[in-house]
Design an enzyme around this catalytic site. Structure first.
Site, mmCIF file in Angstrom:
data_model
loop_
_atom_site.group_PDB
_atom_site.id
_atom_site.type_symbol
_atom_site.label_atom_id
_atom_site.label_comp_id
_atom_site.label_asym_id
_atom_site.label_seq_id
_atom_site.Cartn_x
_atom_site.Cartn_y
_atom_site.Cartn_z
ATOM 1 N N GLY A 33 -65.160 15.750 -67.868
ATOM 2 C CA GLY A 33 -66.389 15.415 -68.586
ATOM 3 C C GLY A 33 -67.617 15.901 -67.827
ATOM 4 C CG HIS A 34 -68.637 14.127 -64.112
ATOM 5 N ND1 HIS A 34 -67.520 13.407 -63.755
ATOM 6 C CD2 HIS A 34 -69.623 13.217 -64.270
ATOM 7 C CE1 HIS A 34 -67.830 12.127 -63.697
ATOM 8 N NE2 HIS A 34 -69.099 11.974 -64.002
ATOM 9 N N GLY A 144 -74.188 12.721 -70.828
ATOM 10 C CA GLY A 144 -73.065 12.627 -71.754
ATOM 11 C C GLY A 144 -73.299 11.600 -72.849
ATOM 12 C CB SER A 182 -64.112 6.810 -67.624
ATOM 13 O OG SER A 182 -64.675 5.890 -66.707
ATOM 14 N NE ARG A 184 -66.912 1.325 -63.574
ATOM 15 C CZ ARG A 184 -68.200 1.641 -63.762
ATOM 16 N NH1 ARG A 184 -68.561 2.429 -64.755
ATOM 17 N NH2 ARG A 184 -69.130 1.170 -62.944
HETATM 18 P P1 AMP Z 1 -71.205 8.913 -64.246
HETATM 19 O O1 AMP Z 1 -70.795 9.745 -63.069
HETATM 20 O O2 AMP Z 1 -70.098 8.120 -64.837
HETATM 21 O O3 AMP Z 1 -72.459 8.131 -63.995
HETATM 22 O O4 AMP Z 1 -71.581 9.945 -65.396
HETATM 23 C C1 AMP Z 1 -72.437 11.024 -65.151
HETATM 24 C C2 AMP Z 1 -72.696 11.739 -66.443
HETATM 25 O O5 AMP Z 1 -71.447 12.213 -66.986
HETATM 26 C C3 AMP Z 1 -73.302 10.847 -67.522
HETATM 27 O O6 AMP Z 1 -74.287 11.593 -68.237
HETATM 28 C C4 AMP Z 1 -72.124 10.515 -68.393
HETATM 29 O O7 AMP Z 1 -72.474 10.217 -69.733
HETATM 30 C C5 AMP Z 1 -71.334 11.804 -68.328
HETATM 31 N N1 AMP Z 1 -69.923 11.576 -68.675
HETATM 32 C C6 AMP Z 1 -69.091 10.612 -68.205
HETATM 33 N N2 AMP Z 1 -67.887 10.681 -68.817
HETATM 34 C C7 AMP Z 1 -67.959 11.708 -69.708
HETATM 35 C C8 AMP Z 1 -67.052 12.278 -70.658
HETATM 36 N N3 AMP Z 1 -65.818 11.814 -70.808
HETATM 37 N N4 AMP Z 1 -67.484 13.319 -71.411
HETATM 38 C C9 AMP Z 1 -68.749 13.805 -71.265
HETATM 39 N N5 AMP Z 1 -69.651 13.323 -70.385
HETATM 40 C C10 AMP Z 1 -69.269 12.281 -69.618
#
Ligand code: AMP
Length: 276
Positions: A33-34, A144, A182, A184
């Site tokens: 996703g990132h 995201g 995720s 998590r």
């Molecule tokens: P985080 O590291 O969880 O704080 O997320 C960092 C960025 O990655 C945020 O903009 C999230 O929305 C995005 N993000 C997390 N999971 C996904 C995913 N499965 N698909 C797309 N973007 C994601």
């Protein structure tokens, strides 16, 4: 091009290139996703800066701050592979020197849906995002859709405070079986992971309906069937910009959002559904 790793604000200033900048804020433990956000960011600017910072301000006292996954070396590899120019990974003390007083207040929208379950979360998130904007000074920032209310709150902050940055939303990346990626997810056991599939299944069941009451009911049925292993926190069908519940007469795009606990792990997911 070699990836520049800036560990504090002084290094970051030195790393700034001459062209346009797209920022991808993350908390690390990077996954596909990132990666998709970095790739999207590259289409919007000359240089991509990925920030990696587990922001203590956005975690509640009973949340997973101390056990949040940290995979820094692997994260650097991901950023290098995806063509990021700079990783900004400051220490907590560098982001929050002693004496701090002023912060961003998310307002009423920060206290509903996800904000109702996580008091203070959106205040902390917006505070760090505004600081990152001020430090990196990006032309564009990519977030995201996975965190739909976060994206909506950031758009709100940028509009309300006239922050000079363009916000780009990117679609949620999922496993082939539907589970939204995720950081998590790595907490989930094999059994937990099977239970967790009910989130995306519920969203798809909702999306197959046409009217708000039926959408909510169809999703709810799937989630109820996964209890008690899945403990529902909320299911909401909301306006994507305000996160207020949509009325039965609503037309346009709505967000069906869900949060649930599976074992010790809290998961969120959402889907955009066109109504009317
Ligand atoms: P985080 O590291 O969880 O704080 O997320 C960092 C960025 O990655 C945020 O903009 C999230 O929305 C995005 N993000 C997390 N999971 C996904 C995913 N499965 N698909 C797309 N973007 C994601």
């Amino acid at each position: 091009m070699d990836l520049i790793v800036a560990r504090n604000r002084t290094d970051l200033i030195k790393a700034r290139g001459a062209g346009t900048i797209a920022l991808v804020p993350t908390m690390g433990a990077l996954h596909e996703g990132h990666r998709s956000l970095v790739r999207a960011a590259r289409t919007h600017a000359d240089q991509v800066v990925v920030s990696i910072f587990v922001n203590p301000l956005q975690f509640g006292p009973n949340e997973d701050l101390s056990r949040y996954p940290r995979t820094f070396d692997a994260d650097l590899e991901v950023c290098q592979e995806e063509g990021a120019a700079v990783v900004f990974a400051p220490a907590v003390e560098d982001m929050y020197p002693p004496g701090r007083q002023v912060s961003v207040h998310a307002g009423e929208m920060g206290r509903i849906v996800e904000g109702a379950s996580r008091p203070g979360h959106f205040d902390g998130m917006l505070t760090v995002v505004l600081k990152l904007f001020n430090l990196v000074r990006p032309d564009v920032a990519v977030f995201g859709q996975k965190d739909a209310q976060q994206l909506a709150m950031i758009r709100r902050m940028v509009a309300d405070l006239d922050v000079p940055v363009e916000i780009v939303g990117a679609p949620t990346v999922r496993e082939p079986d539907g589970l939204a990626l995720s950081s998590r997810n790595r907490y989930l056991s094999a059994e937990d992971r099977q239970v967790a599939l009910a989130l995306s299944r519920a969203l798809r069941a909702g999306a197959a309906e046409r009217a708000p009451a039926r959408i909510r009911a169809a999703a709810r049925e799937v989630l109820d069937a996964a209890a008690p292993e899945l403990e529902l926190d909320y299911l909401a069908l909301v306006d994507p910009a305000t996160f207020g519940d949509v009325p039965e007469s609503y037309t346009g795009e709505a967000v069906l959002a869900v949060a649930a606990r599976v074992g010790a792990t809290r998961l969120i997911d959402n889907m955009v559904i066109a109504l009317g």
